[in-house]
Design a protein around this motif. Structure first.
Motif, PDB file in Angstrom:
ATOM      1  N   GLU A 425       0.833  -1.204   0.000  1.00 23.82           N
ATOM      2  CA  GLU A 425       0.000   0.000   0.000  1.00 23.82           C
ATOM      3  C   GLU A 425       0.870   1.257   0.000  1.00 23.82           C
ATOM      4  O   GLU A 425       0.545   2.261  -0.647  1.00 23.82           O
ATOM      5  N   ARG A 426       1.978   1.213   0.722  1.00 23.35           N
ATOM      6  CA  ARG A 426       2.878   2.362   0.725  1.00 23.35           C
ATOM      7  C   ARG A 426       3.448   2.622  -0.665  1.00 23.35           C
ATOM      8  O   ARG A 426       3.606   3.768  -1.082  1.00 23.35           O
ATOM      9  N   ALA A 427       3.764   1.558  -1.375  1.00 24.15           N
ATOM     10  CA  ALA A 427       4.285   1.718  -2.734  1.00 24.15           C
ATOM     11  C   ALA A 427       3.265   2.434  -3.617  1.00 24.15           C
ATOM     12  O   ALA A 427       3.615   3.303  -4.430  1.00 24.15           O
ATOM     13  N   LYS A 428       1.997   2.088  -3.470  1.00 27.38           N
ATOM     14  CA  LYS A 428       0.955   2.749  -4.265  1.00 27.38           C
ATOM     15  C   LYS A 428       0.833   4.221  -3.889  1.00 27.38           C
ATOM     16  O   LYS A 428       0.649   5.079  -4.763  1.00 27.38           O
ATOM     17  N   LEU A 429       0.913   4.523  -2.597  1.00 24.46           N
ATOM     18  CA  LEU A 429       0.868   5.923  -2.169  1.00 24.46           C
ATOM     19  C   LEU A 429       2.062   6.696  -2.730  1.00 24.46           C
ATOM     20  O   LEU A 429       1.921   7.855  -3.160  1.00 24.46           O
ATOM     21  N   LEU A 430       3.232   6.082  -2.724  1.00 26.91           N
ATOM     22  CA  LEU A 430       4.432   6.758  -3.224  1.00 26.91           C
ATOM     23  C   LEU A 430       4.294   7.134  -4.695  1.00 26.91           C
ATOM     24  O   LEU A 430       4.823   8.158  -5.135  1.00 26.91           O
ATOM     25  N   LEU A 431       3.562   6.342  -5.455  1.00 29.14           N
ATOM     26  CA  LEU A 431       3.413   6.620  -6.878  1.00 29.14           C
ATOM     27  C   LEU A 431       2.639   7.904  -7.151  1.00 29.14           C
ATOM     28  O   LEU A 431       2.695   8.435  -8.265  1.00 29.14           O
ATOM     29  N   THR A 432       1.933   8.425  -6.169  1.00 22.34           N
ATOM     30  CA  THR A 432       1.213   9.685  -6.364  1.00 22.34           C
ATOM     31  C   THR A 432       2.113  10.895  -6.119  1.00 22.34           C
ATOM     32  O   THR A 432       1.703  12.023  -6.377  1.00 22.34           O
ATOM     33  N   LEU A 433       3.324  10.682  -5.623  1.00 26.27           N
ATOM     34  CA  LEU A 433       4.238  11.781  -5.303  1.00 26.27           C
ATOM     35  C   LEU A 433       5.177  12.065  -6.478  1.00 26.27           C
ATOM     36  O   LEU A 433       5.442  11.182  -7.292  1.00 26.27           O
ATOM     37  N   PRO A 434       5.724  13.276  -6.569  1.00 28.74           N
ATOM     38  CA  PRO A 434       6.742  13.560  -7.585  1.00 28.74           C
ATOM     39  C   PRO A 434       7.931  12.617  -7.435  1.00 28.74           C
ATOM     40  O   PRO A 434       8.239  12.150  -6.331  1.00 28.74           O
TER      41      PRO A 434
END
Length: 557
Positions: A425-434
């Protein structure tokens, strides 16, 4: 363990994607005699196909008509000709790939060309025989909203080994390129001259959409969607009532590209589809549009179940989960039956919250920021459910502010993490960041927690890795080596480092190639394993630098 030992030699096949991308970027074409090997490699590895076919050019399409094993190349050619979604480089200068051919290599070029991939008799993408909706109903209770990758009978890449060129719409026989209306072009040859679709563009697109193979239709819809989103919706709507359920699901998923409010009428209509998976996917797409009517309905429901506790001396969130899943909720994509081991009320609440526009919550919680909301205590052990649903909402709505709040500090781990302890889930959240922010977060995570749990989140970082991230990975590997850890436990990260580290790091890594003294209690032979692994890493980085320099017109890496 000895059988898994890779030695210090770079794995050339792992560099093929980067080599193909660089060769395409600089406008090269391979020598004609190597096209069969390139097509074999693309057939065996679907990840290579787009770049390999772009590099191969029109001669590959001519060859593909002579060998059914390469028929996959024809599908994309028809689609690209009718609805180009990428730049056409066929008219650009086409320098030959530089450098000598490596014996046994799949492509000519700098000495990084990988070995020819064996052409196996049964294609990895071979089609299963299509079945009807009645034979494979997808409306089971196991269906999950947002499940856009089901095991469906219809394959998206019809490559059955017994398939012939006759399956290609408008096929006029081997060796004769065809136009979209089914007529063979008169002037065609290995260089692709004269092989272009005939008829008007709109008519040709319509014909391929109505008569093409399923894989061709998916590719056509995606290409049209990239060029003209509204035209793609119109094309899909023209045959929607007659499509099979599994096909409707795949076509609907194509609308993720360029999703906008203009898609809402079609998606709202799809909420009444007879297939549960189609309804769920339509609801997921609508919930990604904060201004949609469905998002508003979900927000109204969620607001009645999640609020600030007015009686608490210290601000806290109180949750009262729904007691039923009514017909209106089900039409909006809420699946009534939870997965095994999940409570019904928690399941329903989670689906409502993840489909609710995140902009609702600051209004509900006194103007607090996402970080302030995530920091609030939650009553009755609802924190995990609520935060997990917010994580899914942040990913779905591509909201970086909420993602930052839910990720929290990279130093936090396990239960201390504000949003989720799941690295997936953290990996998916990270994908929304620059990209730079993403790399910085991962670098700090590795500095605190090491590499044992970093593989998933490293995979979402841009390549080549930023310098702080690359240094964090190398430092963590060095620490693991000095501690006498099992080197094969880090083989996945080491493989990523070979492909993703900046090649400029090679000189700094040279010091780590020496065989270290093994500390007391270390795994026997670990030192020599680590030495080999670092030697392979350094050699691969230098090979990548050479590869890019040879392909670059100005010789720069």
């Amino acid at each position: 363990m000895a059988g898994a030992r890779r030695g210090a030699t770079p794995d050339l096949t792992e560099l093929l994607p980067q080599w193909l991308a660089a060769a395409n970027r600089h406008g090269y074409r391979p020598p004609a005699e190597l096209l069969p090997a390139l097509l074999d490699a693309a057939r065996a590895r679907t990840d290579l196909r787009p770049a390999a076919l772009a590099l191969a050019g029109p001669r590959a399409l001519w060859l593909a008509r002579l060998n059914p094993d390469w028929k996959f190349a024809l599908r994309g050619a028809l689609v690209s000709a009718l609805a180009p979604g990428v730049a056409d480089t066929s008219a650009a200068p086409v320098p030959q790939v530089p450098g000598p051919r490596v014996p046994g290599s799949a492509v000519a070029g700098p000495s990084v060309a990988g070995p020819t991939v064996a052409n196996t008799s049964d294609d990895t993408d071979a089609d299963a025989e299509g079945v009807t909706e009645a034979e494979a109903p997808d409306d089971t209770d196991a269906d999950i909203p947002g499940d856009t990758d089901p095991d469906i009978p219809g394959d998206t890449d019809a490559d059955a080994s017994g398939d012939t060129d006759a399956d290609v719409p408008g096929d006029a026989g081997a060796g004769s390129p065809v136009d979209a209306s089914g007529a063979a072009t008169a002037a065609s040859g290995p260089d692709g001259s004269g092989s272009r679709p005939g008829g008007t563009g709109a008519d040709a697109v319509r014909k391929l959409w109505e008569e093409g193979l399923f894989a061709e239709r998916v590719a056509l819809l995606e290409s049209v969607r990239r060029r003209d989103p509204s035209a793609a919706v119109a094309l899909l709507g023209s045959t929607w009532p007659t499509e099979r359920a599994e096909d409707r699901l795949m076509f609907l998923d194509s609308l993720r590209t360029g999703l906008s409010g203009a898609d809402e009428p079609f998606l709202e209509q799809a909420l009444s589809d007879r297939s549960r998976n189609v309804r769920a996917t339509a609801a997921e797409l609508l919930s990604a549009l904060p201004g949609s009517a469905l998002a508003g309905r979900m927000a109204a429901r969620a607001a009645s179940y999640v609020a600030l506790d007015p009686t608490a001396a210290v601000p806290q969130i109180t949750v009262e989960a729904p007691h039923e899943c009514d017909a209106a909720m089900q039409r909006d994509g809420v699946v009534p039956k939870p997965p095994t081991g999940r409570g019904e009320r928690a399941w329903w609440l989670a689906q409502l919250v993840e489909a609710t526009p995140l902009g609702l919550w600051p209004e509900r919680f006194g103007g607090r920021s996402p970080a302030g909301i995530v920091a609030l205590p939650v009553t009755d052990d609802w924190r995990g459910e609520l935060h997990a649903a917010w994580c899914r909402a942040a990913v779905r709505q591509r909201n970086p502010e909420w993602s930052r709040a839910l990720l929290g500090s990279p130093a936090a781990a396990g239960a201390a993490a504000p949003g989720t302890a799941s690295l997936g889930e953290r990996a998916k959240l990270l994908l929304t960041l620059p990209a730079a922010e993403r790399a910085g977060w991962v670098a700090e995570f590795i500095a605190v927690h090491g590499l044992s749990e970093a593989f998933q989140i490293l995979g979402v970082c841009s390549v080549p890795w930023d310098e702080p991230l690359g240094r964090a990975v190398v430092d963590a590997l060095d620490i693991a080596r000095d501690a006498g850890s099992y080197p094969w436990s880090f083989s996945g990260v080491m493989g990523l480092a070979e492909r993703c580290l900046d090649p400029a790091e090679a000189d700094r890594l040279e010091l780590l190639t020496a065989t270290p003294d093994e500390p007391e209690g270390a795994s026997p032979g670990a030192g020599s394993y680590w030495s080999e692994a670092f030697q392979r890493l350094v050699r691969t980085l230098r090979l990548r630098a050479t590869m890019h320099a040879e392909l670059s017109p100005d010789g720069s890496p």
